[in-house]
Design a protein around this motif. Structure first.
Motif, PDB file in Angstrom:
ATOM      1  N   ASP A   1       0.842  -1.194   0.000  1.00 33.28           N
ATOM      2  CA  ASP A   1       0.000   0.000   0.000  1.00 33.28           C
ATOM      3  C   ASP A   1       0.876   1.243   0.000  1.00 33.28           C
ATOM      4  O   ASP A   1       2.007   1.208   0.489  1.00 33.28           O
ATOM      5  CB  ASP A   1      -0.902   0.023   1.250  1.00 33.28           C
TER       6      ASP A   1
ATOM      7  N   ASN B   1      -4.284   7.443  -5.987  1.00 31.90           N
ATOM      8  CA  ASN B   1      -3.923   7.353  -4.587  1.00 31.90           C
ATOM      9  C   ASN B   1      -4.779   8.266  -3.710  1.00 31.90           C
ATOM     10  O   ASN B   1      -5.108   7.941  -2.582  1.00 31.90           O
ATOM     11  CB  ASN B   1      -2.447   7.709  -4.428  1.00 31.90           C
TER      12      ASN B   1
ATOM     13  N   THR C   1      -4.729   5.680   1.848  1.00 30.54           N
ATOM     14  CA  THR C   1      -5.075   5.567   3.257  1.00 30.54           C
ATOM     15  C   THR C   1      -5.381   6.923   3.881  1.00 30.54           C
ATOM     16  O   THR C   1      -6.133   7.015   4.825  1.00 30.54           O
ATOM     17  CB  THR C   1      -3.932   4.911   4.032  1.00 30.54           C
TER      18      THR C   1
ATOM     19  N   GLN D   1      -7.246  -5.168   4.101  1.00 27.90           N
ATOM     20  CA  GLN D   1      -6.018  -4.973   3.325  1.00 27.90           C
ATOM     21  C   GLN D   1      -5.279  -6.295   3.162  1.00 27.90           C
ATOM     22  O   GLN D   1      -4.759  -6.598   2.098  1.00 27.90           O
ATOM     23  CB  GLN D   1      -5.089  -3.983   4.039  1.00 27.90           C
TER      24      GLN D   1
ATOM     25  N   THR E   1     -10.177  -1.155  -0.913  1.00 25.51           N
ATOM     26  CA  THR E   1      -9.056  -2.042  -1.237  1.00 25.51           C
ATOM     27  C   THR E   1      -9.401  -3.028  -2.351  1.00 25.51           C
ATOM     28  O   THR E   1      -8.580  -3.854  -2.716  1.00 25.51           O
ATOM     29  CB  THR E   1      -8.609  -2.834   0.012  1.00 25.51           C
TER      30      THR E   1
END
Lengths: 195, 451
Positions: A188, B101, B106, B251, B365
């Motif tokens: 990530d 992104n 996140t 995740q 995700t």
């Protein structure tokens, strides 16, 4: 296109009025020489009932005598202001481009903070890190890293890298990092910033 | 114990030459984002080199050089504090992957800070069609970042310096384009600053006596002040989503010896507690939470924003995967959708998008190919009004309502109910070709339409 000598007959003015009832200009959709020619041939102000002729006059940028001139001044000065603003804008843009061309081109770079996750608490994180760092491509620089506790003994690798925007993408990195499938479960992006 | 400050993410957008990095640097440097030891080291070095008058510029340069070498993780996260908030800055890069992104990443932005240069030519170039400013501002708006702040930067470089006329010209221009995007411009504060010399950044300047201060008229109450720091301190805190049903996109899923199956993910809404029965979608599995841990610490409950791991009973690792969503089985449990309706904006598609187009969608995700089943209507991006029914095709820049069908089971939600599960990036040809927000979903079991 001509309408004869428009001074000679009020009838002809009426024809012109009728013609303009469906159009804004004599020819096409923008003012042209044809408009200037036709309106030049007018003498004095058309009478008030010829609404379409009157309507079309401001659209033709041609001074048309005293009284009307005053009437149309607000429109005209707006246009002049716009032209002036436009000219100023162009000038400033040109100066900006000139200044810019003298500056050395800066290579656009970004700073990425990646989270690389293992399969379980027994994955060899040292080995995982070595594998990640073994990835090399033009425009990629690996930076500092650390291991962060996730929970239940699991750790993740958090690693910083600097990339050249035109050369390296996050998809490419993800593809190559997750290709170490015996070690890596997922990746990530934790932070993505301009440098 | 000191009460922890509310955390806020600020995305900084602006043209390359707007001076946004200098502005960011100034905030971080002056508001406690650089650790004291490193700062002292730099300041001492600057003094030794006889650069104390350019100390700020010099320190910024050093910090940039450090970041460029990727040496320190801490300064790759740009943090600083205001009186009320602890803020993290996202200095938007021009990188093509950044948009994806921004949507699935996140750290979701709560506020956008638009930096515009007032310097001659730079303002004109910054707001031109080709500039990234418009695209970023439009995306921020579309993705629900409704609070925006405008800094009119480089006031020291206007002609003459600190020109009120130039400030007003820039404010007029920027107000126009923000209005076109959809922002309520009355709520938007405009601050004339110099990120370089520090005018109106932290303290109010004497150099612009004509500036009466910034104002923001909001439903929640008006705010006003003089400096950028005050603006940042006055923003509306992000809405707490603790009272909503639980949503936790996975995740990763781990198998831990002696413990069992441990899924990990970030809690988007609601509360996670041991003893709770969870429903996973689209896996269609229920399981009881035995325990929760974050950073190896056991927890009695997990809250929105927490990245947690939790142990569940009687589920094999192979039955769960990244992209599954966990929720409370007793309170609006997550389900997979047979189709959904989204408002999309086509961004960088080189050709024409027609019904049948099937890019990969990144949503929370999950990573699933979805078909543009029906182009329902083309809409005006700003007003949301319909401009065309059943369009045949869409090109870059178009906005449209589209019915989409995932080609394999997927759990998404409407943006209104669960924002982070209701926005997506569509990827094709290694690019973000479209972004979208989900208006409504058709759940798999029964065909109840959920608003």
């Amino acid at each position: 296109m001509g309408f004869g000598d428009l001074r000679s007959a009020r009838l002809r003015l009426k024809v012109l009025n009728g013609f303009l009832s469906e159009r804004s200009y004599i020819e096409g959709y923008v003012p042209s020489q044809a408009d200037v020619a036709v309106f030049d041939s007018l003498s004095g102000a058309p009478s008030a009932d010829l609404v379409h002729v009157l309507r079309c006059l401001p659209g033709v940028k041609k001074p048309l005598g005293g009284g009307r001139r005053r009437r149309h001044r607000p429109v005209r000065s707006d246009e002049e202001e716009d032209e002036e603003a436009e000219r100023l804008k162009e000038e400033r843009l040109a100066q900006y481009a000139a200044k810019k061309s003298k500056k050395p081109t800066i290579i656009a770079k970004s700073s990425l903070l990646l989270d690389v996750k293992p399969w379980d608490d027994e994955t060899d994180m040292k080995q995982l890190e070595a594998l990640v760092r073994s990835i090399s491509m033009e425009g990629l620089l690996w930076g500092q890293s650390k291991l962060l506790p996730v929970g239940y003994g699991i750790q993740k690798l958090q690693i910083n890298c600097v990339i050249e925007d035109d050369k390296v993408g996050t998809d490419m990195l993800e593809e190559q990092i997750t290709a170490f499938e015996d070690f890596v479960q997922s990746m990530d992006v934790a932070a993505f910033n301009k440098i | 114990m000191v009460k922890e400050k509310t955390h806020v993410n600020v995305v900084i957008i602006g043209h390359v030459d707007s001076g946004k990095s200098t502005t960011t640097g100034h905030l971080v440097y002056k508001c406690g984002g650089v650790d004291q030891r490193r700062l002292e080291k730099f300041e001492k070095a600057a003094a030794e080199m006889g650069k104390s008058s350019f100390k700020f510029a010099w320190v910024l340069d050093k910090l940039k050089a450090e970041r460029e070498r990727g040496m320190t993780i801490d300064i790759s996260l740009l943090k600083f504090n205001t009186q009320r908030y602890s803020m993290t800055i996202i200095d938007a890069p021009g990188h093509r992957d950044f948009i994806k992104n921004m949507i699935t990443g996140t750290s979701q932005a709560d506020v956008a800070l638009l930096v515009v240069s007032a310097a001659k030519g730079e303002y004109e170039a910054g707001v031109s069609r080709s500039g990234q400013t418009r695209e970023h501002a439009l995306l921020a708006y579309t993705l629900g970042v409704k609070q925006i702040i405008v800094c009119v930067n480089k006031m020291d470089l206007t002609e003459p310096p600190f020109s009120q006329k130039r400030f007003e010209e820039v404010v007029r221009g920027v107000t126009g384009f923000l209005k076109k995007i959809g922002y309520e411009t009355g709520t938007v504060p405009f601050v004339p600053i110099s990120g370089w010399t520090g005018e109106n950044m932290i303290t109010a300047t004497q150099k612009m006596p004509w500036f009466q201060g910034w104002k923001s008229r909001r439903r929640e109450g008006n705010a006003s002040g003089r400096t950028l720091l005050e603006v940042l301190d006055s923003i509306q805190p992000p809405v707490r989503t603790i009272n909503k049903p639980l949503r936790l996109p996975l995740q990763d899923v781990y198998k831990i010896g002696g413990v069992g199956t441990v899924p990990v993910g970030k809690i988007e809404t609601g509360v996670l507690k041991p003893g709770m029965t969870l429903m996973f979608s689209p896996a269609k599995i229920t399981a009881e939470v035995k325990s929760i841990e974050m950073h190896h610490q056991g927890m009695e409950q997990g809250l929105p924003g927490h990245n947690v791991g939790f142990n569940i009973k009687n589920v094999a690792v192979k039955n769960l995967r990244r992209g599954d969503v966990a929720g409370n089985a007793q309170q609006d449990p997550p389900t997979d959708v047979s189709s959904f309706e989204a408002q999309v904006i086509i961004l960088n598609h080189p050709g024409k998008v027609k019904a049948g187009y099937s890019p990969v969608l990144d949503c929370h995700t999950a990573h699933v190919t979805c078909r543009f089943a029906e182009l329902k209507e083309k809409i005006d991006r700003r007003t949301g009004n319909k401009v065309e029914d059943d369009p045949q095709l869409l090109i870059s820049g178009d906005a449209a309502t589209v019915k989409m069908i995932p080609i394999k089971p997927m759990c998404v939600e409407s943006f209104f109910s669960y924002p982070s599960l209701g926005r997506f990036a569509a990827r094709d040809l290694k690019q973000t070709v479209a972004v979208g927000v989900i208006k409504s979903v058709v759940k798999e079991q029964g065909s109840k339409l959920k608003a």
